[in-house]
Design a protein around this motif. Structure first.
Motif, PDB file in Angstrom:
ATOM      1  N   ALA A 176       0.813  -1.217   0.000  1.00  7.87           N
ATOM      2  CA  ALA A 176       0.000   0.000   0.000  1.00  7.87           C
ATOM      3  C   ALA A 176       0.847   1.268   0.000  1.00  7.87           C
ATOM      4  N   MET A 177       2.105   1.170   0.409  1.00  6.63           N
ATOM      5  CA  MET A 177       2.972   2.357   0.421  1.00  6.63           C
ATOM      6  C   MET A 177       3.332   2.830  -0.980  1.00  6.63           C
ATOM      7  N   ALA A 178       3.241   1.948  -1.962  1.00  3.16           N
ATOM      8  CA  ALA A 178       3.543   2.285  -3.360  1.00  3.16           C
ATOM      9  C   ALA A 178       4.941   2.891  -3.494  1.00  3.16           C
ATOM     10  N   LEU A 179       5.921   2.235  -2.863  1.00  2.00           N
ATOM     11  CA  LEU A 179       7.297   2.715  -2.947  1.00  2.00           C
ATOM     12  C   LEU A 179       7.875   2.424  -4.336  1.00  2.00           C
ATOM     13  N   ILE A 180       8.763   3.292  -4.773  1.00  2.00           N
ATOM     14  CA  ILE A 180       9.418   3.100  -6.054  1.00  2.00           C
ATOM     15  C   ILE A 180      10.871   2.714  -5.839  1.00  2.00           C
ATOM     16  N   ALA A 181      11.475   2.154  -6.887  1.00  2.00           N
ATOM     17  CA  ALA A 181      12.872   1.741  -6.839  1.00  2.00           C
ATOM     18  C   ALA A 181      13.558   2.178  -8.120  1.00  2.00           C
ATOM     19  N   ARG A 182      14.863   2.208  -8.066  1.00  2.00           N
ATOM     20  CA  ARG A 182      15.661   2.617  -9.222  1.00  2.00           C
ATOM     21  C   ARG A 182      15.915   1.420 -10.123  1.00  2.00           C
ATOM     22  N   MET A 183      15.884   1.670 -11.422  1.00  2.00           N
ATOM     23  CA  MET A 183      16.150   0.625 -12.399  1.00  2.00           C
ATOM     24  C   MET A 183      17.401   0.967 -13.207  1.00  2.00           C
ATOM     25  N   HIS A 184      17.452   0.497 -14.441  1.00  2.00           N
ATOM     26  CA  HIS A 184      18.608   0.659 -15.310  1.00  2.00           C
ATOM     27  C   HIS A 184      18.590   2.026 -15.991  1.00  2.00           C
ATOM     28  N   GLY A 185      19.760   2.464 -16.445  1.00  2.00           N
ATOM     29  CA  GLY A 185      19.838   3.627 -17.325  1.00  2.00           C
ATOM     30  C   GLY A 185      19.331   4.917 -16.704  1.00  2.00           C
ATOM     31  N   GLY A 186      19.397   5.966 -17.509  1.00  2.00           N
ATOM     32  CA  GLY A 186      18.996   7.283 -17.035  1.00  2.00           C
ATOM     33  C   GLY A 186      17.490   7.424 -16.909  1.00  2.00           C
ATOM     34  N   GLY A 187      17.027   7.721 -15.705  1.00  2.00           N
ATOM     35  CA  GLY A 187      15.632   8.065 -15.494  1.00  2.00           C
ATOM     36  C   GLY A 187      14.659   6.922 -15.398  1.00  2.00           C
ATOM     37  N   TRP A 188      15.115   5.669 -15.292  1.00  2.00           N
ATOM     38  CA  TRP A 188      14.197   4.536 -15.220  1.00  2.00           C
ATOM     39  C   TRP A 188      13.959   4.117 -13.770  1.00  2.00           C
ATOM     40  N   TYR A 189      12.674   3.920 -13.452  1.00  2.00           N
ATOM     41  CA  TYR A 189      12.254   3.522 -12.112  1.00  2.00           C
ATOM     42  C   TYR A 189      11.283   2.348 -12.208  1.00  2.00           C
ATOM     43  N   ALA A 190      11.033   1.702 -11.060  1.00  2.00           N
ATOM     44  CA  ALA A 190      10.104   0.581 -11.012  1.00  2.00           C
ATOM     45  C   ALA A 190       9.090   0.801  -9.897  1.00  2.00           C
ATOM     46  N   ARG A 191       7.872   0.347 -10.156  1.00  2.00           N
ATOM     47  CA  ARG A 191       6.847   0.315  -9.109  1.00  2.00           C
ATOM     48  C   ARG A 191       6.938  -1.018  -8.370  1.00  2.00           C
ATOM     49  N   SER A 192       6.440  -1.025  -7.150  1.00  2.00           N
ATOM     50  CA  SER A 192       6.464  -2.257  -6.353  1.00  2.00           C
ATOM     51  C   SER A 192       5.079  -2.894  -6.315  1.00  2.00           C
ATOM     52  N   SER A 193       4.455  -3.012  -7.493  1.00  2.00           N
ATOM     53  CA  SER A 193       3.065  -3.468  -7.537  1.00  2.00           C
ATOM     54  C   SER A 193       2.882  -4.861  -8.125  1.00  2.00           C
ATOM     55  N   ASP A 194       3.872  -5.403  -8.807  1.00  2.00           N
ATOM     56  CA  ASP A 194       3.753  -6.722  -9.411  1.00  2.00           C
ATOM     57  C   ASP A 194       4.532  -7.710  -8.551  1.00  2.00           C
ATOM     58  N   LEU A 195       3.838  -8.356  -7.613  1.00  2.00           N
ATOM     59  CA  LEU A 195       4.498  -9.172  -6.602  1.00  2.00           C
ATOM     60  C   LEU A 195       4.100 -10.636  -6.722  1.00  2.00           C
ATOM     61  N   PHE A 196       4.952 -11.517  -6.214  1.00  2.00           N
ATOM     62  CA  PHE A 196       4.583 -12.915  -6.031  1.00  2.00           C
ATOM     63  C   PHE A 196       5.269 -13.423  -4.780  1.00  2.00           C
ATOM     64  N   GLN A 197       4.773 -14.531  -4.245  1.00  2.00           N
ATOM     65  CA  GLN A 197       5.246 -15.035  -2.960  1.00  2.00           C
ATOM     66  C   GLN A 197       5.682 -16.487  -3.093  1.00  2.00           C
ATOM     67  N   LEU A 198       6.765 -16.839  -2.406  1.00  2.00           N
ATOM     68  CA  LEU A 198       7.244 -18.203  -2.332  1.00  2.00           C
ATOM     69  C   LEU A 198       7.429 -18.581  -0.868  1.00  2.00           C
ATOM     70  N   ALA A 199       7.025 -19.799  -0.505  1.00  2.00           N
ATOM     71  CA  ALA A 199       7.259 -20.293   0.854  1.00  2.00           C
ATOM     72  C   ALA A 199       8.717 -20.702   0.976  1.00  2.00           C
ATOM     73  N   ARG A 200       9.310 -20.443   2.129  1.00  2.00           N
ATOM     74  CA  ARG A 200      10.692 -20.845   2.361  1.00  2.00           C
ATOM     75  C   ARG A 200      10.759 -22.373   2.471  1.00  2.00           C
ATOM     76  N   PRO A 201      11.637 -23.020   1.709  1.00  2.00           N
ATOM     77  CA  PRO A 201      11.648 -24.498   1.701  1.00  2.00           C
ATOM     78  C   PRO A 201      12.431 -25.068   2.876  1.00  2.00           C
ATOM     79  N   THR A 202      12.237 -26.365   3.082  1.00  2.00           N
ATOM     80  CA  THR A 202      13.068 -27.088   4.036  1.00  2.00           C
ATOM     81  C   THR A 202      14.213 -27.756   3.263  1.00  2.00           C
ATOM     82  N   ALA A 203      15.266 -28.101   3.959  1.00  2.00           N
ATOM     83  CA  ALA A 203      16.414 -28.741   3.332  1.00  2.00           C
ATOM     84  C   ALA A 203      16.032 -30.094   2.767  1.00  2.00           C
ATOM     85  N   LEU A 204      16.601 -30.456   1.639  1.00  2.00           N
ATOM     86  CA  LEU A 204      16.274 -31.703   0.962  1.00  2.00           C
ATOM     87  C   LEU A 204      17.168 -32.859   1.389  1.00  2.00           C
ATOM     88  N   VAL A 205      18.157 -32.601   2.252  1.00  2.00           N
ATOM     89  CA  VAL A 205      19.054 -33.667   2.684  1.00  2.00           C
ATOM     90  C   VAL A 205      18.949 -33.857   4.196  1.00  2.00           C
TER      91      VAL A 205
END
Length: 205
Positions: A176-205
């Motif tokens: 909801a804060m709609a924070l922005i971040a810096r991207m590549h090159g001159g003047g490019w920024y990113a929105r923080s609106s396209d998100l996805f989530q992953l569960a932290r896995p357990t060790a496989l060994v």
């Protein structure tokens, strides 16, 4: 392709790093000079480095003549600064504070921004920023002839009440804060609106 940074011009190195290490959070840093002039400037070589104690690090560049820019000079002089995070609603004002103002100009006033008093340090908060971190410098590391890294201890955080979900646990509504971040090159920024989530896995060994 391998880029041998030791054999490349500085601008090429900058282009590779800033085009690949993305997105980068923006530290909209406020400081105060010895004469009491407020300075504000955004830096995208920034991140949080730990929480015990709460620590941030900011990479600051010098002027072409080797002199420190205002933010770096002020932090070295009085060891205090505030990191304000940037919402999309203030992106134009943030961009205005990138301009090369003389040291005696208050960038907040020049950009039409309002200062709010901090609790622990002299530099002000920026009104409208959903998060402001009050910091004191723990160390300044010279990493090259034209750059320094400031390591700061965070004394306290101001989070807009509208985004606090559970104060006791420190839960906030980050999207909801709609924070922005810096991207590549001159003047490019990113929105923080396209998100996805992953569960932290357990060790496989």
């Amino acid at each position: 392709m391998h880029f041998d940074f030791s054999a490349l011009p500085a601008q090429t190195v900058y282009n590779v790093l800033t085009s690949t290490v993305t997105p980068r959070p923006i530290a909209w840093v406020t400081t105060v000079s010895g004469k009491g002039v407020v300075n504000a400037a955004p830096f995208s070589f920034f991140n949080v480095m730990g929480h015990q104690p709460p620590t941030v690090a900011i990479g600051l560049m010098r002027h072409a003549n080797g002199e420190l820019k205002d933010s770096g000079a002020n932090i070295i002089e009085n060891c205090e600064f505030v990191v304000n995070l940037v919402p999309e609603s203030l992106v134009q004002q943030m961009n205005q504070t990138c301009a090369d103002y003389p040291p005696d100009v208050d960038e907040l006033a020049a950009a039409g921004l309002t200062a709010k008093p901090a609790i622990h340090v002299r530099p002000p908060l920026i009104a409208g920023s959903p998060v402001s971190l009050e910091c004191v410098s723990q160390a300044t590391v010279v990493t090259g002839p034209r750059q320094i890294v400031v390591i700061g201890r965070v004394l306290g955080a101001h989070v807009d009440d509208a985004y606090v979900q559970d104060a006791a646990r420190g839960y906030v509504d980050t999207p909801a804060m709609a924070l922005i971040a810096r991207m590549h090159g001159g003047g490019w920024y990113a929105r923080s609106s396209d998100l996805f989530q992953l569960a932290r896995p357990t060790a496989l060994v």
